[in-house]
Write an enzyme that holds these catalytic residues in place. Sequence first.
Site, PDB file in Angstrom:
ATOM      1  N   CYS A  18      -4.752   6.162   0.195  1.00 64.13           N
ATOM      2  CA  CYS A  18      -4.514   4.621   0.031  1.00 64.13           C
ATOM      3  C   CYS A  18      -5.509   4.082   1.284  1.00 64.13           C
ATOM      4  CB  CYS A  18      -3.097   4.103   0.085  1.00 64.13           C
ATOM      5  SG  CYS A  18      -2.340   4.865   1.759  1.00 64.13           S
ATOM      6  N   THR A  19      -5.116   2.745   1.425  1.00 60.77           N
ATOM      7  CA  THR A  19      -6.094   2.180   2.587  1.00 60.77           C
ATOM      8  C   THR A  19      -5.775   2.752   4.122  1.00 60.77           C
ATOM      9  OG1 THR A  19      -5.759   0.058   1.105  1.00 60.77           O
ATOM     10  CG2 THR A  19      -6.600  -0.149   3.505  1.00 60.77           C
TER      11      THR A  19
END
EC number: 1.14.-.-
Length: 309
Positions: A177-178
């Site tokens: 994810c980020t």
Amino acid sequence: MPQIVIAALYKFVSLPDFEALREPLQAFCIENEIKGTLLLAQEGINGTVAGRREAIDALLAYFGKDARLADIDHKESYEEEQPFYRMKVKLKKEIVTMGVEGIDPNNIVGTYVEPKDWNSLIDDPEVIVVDTRNNYEYDIGTFEGALNPNTESFRELPEYVAKNLDPAKHKKVAMFCTGGIRCEKSTAFMKQRGFEEVYHLKGGILKYLEEVPEEQTRWKGECFVFDNRVAVNHALEKGTYDLCHGCRYPITEEDKKSEKYIEGVACPHCHDTQTPDQRARFMERQKQVQLAKARKQAHIGAPAPSRQK
């Protein structure tokens, strides 16, 4: 030389007194001219803030006085201007909302993979790579070969897993994810569901872009971020996307040429779905933004990305 430090930070840790932490933290940030959003819940803390170098250092020192937060995970990038309009510390049930009871990354979680080792892992043909982010994020950039769960929010990921992944068939799963928080919670969920070999990218995409040379990258495109930069490139500099303030979807220069694009109001993604009331409200908001800009003032209600991290 950039003057503003943007710090994305989080930690899963038991904070039974999280409600009492809010006001002192909010006051400290305001006093030090730090802006952004921090979420507090019993399961930990999450958010992105920005301020001068000395202010961010002071905030990290502030966290360091609480043994539970002393080693809080944080990643930095830099900008010339403050990307946030205000400071908010919010109380939440979860610091990243999955909506599944009993998921606790403090007790069980997947295997962390350092950015330098990520390429080798995802190059393994036996590894299923899952992007735990949402459609609008996947669309502008992801890792080579990553699966898109086609979610509009993180709450939809458990349903995707139930329908598409099987512990008996998918022996190795890598998630990212980020900044690391969603994949950490995702791997905790996966482990609880019986998946044995589950991996996640330590520090998320942002740490990978920071540490892995561009000539060795498996990343394609730009990375959506939750501030007014909208997206960053491999050098962690502001990318080529802007944000539609009607639907919060990242938009390109090509989108802006569409007859369905109205600055600050609508874009090709949302133009045909807005109600008359929404259109009128967004038009009025944009008018106020333009008036504030003409007066060289920050419009306090100016929208910033607020989608689920």
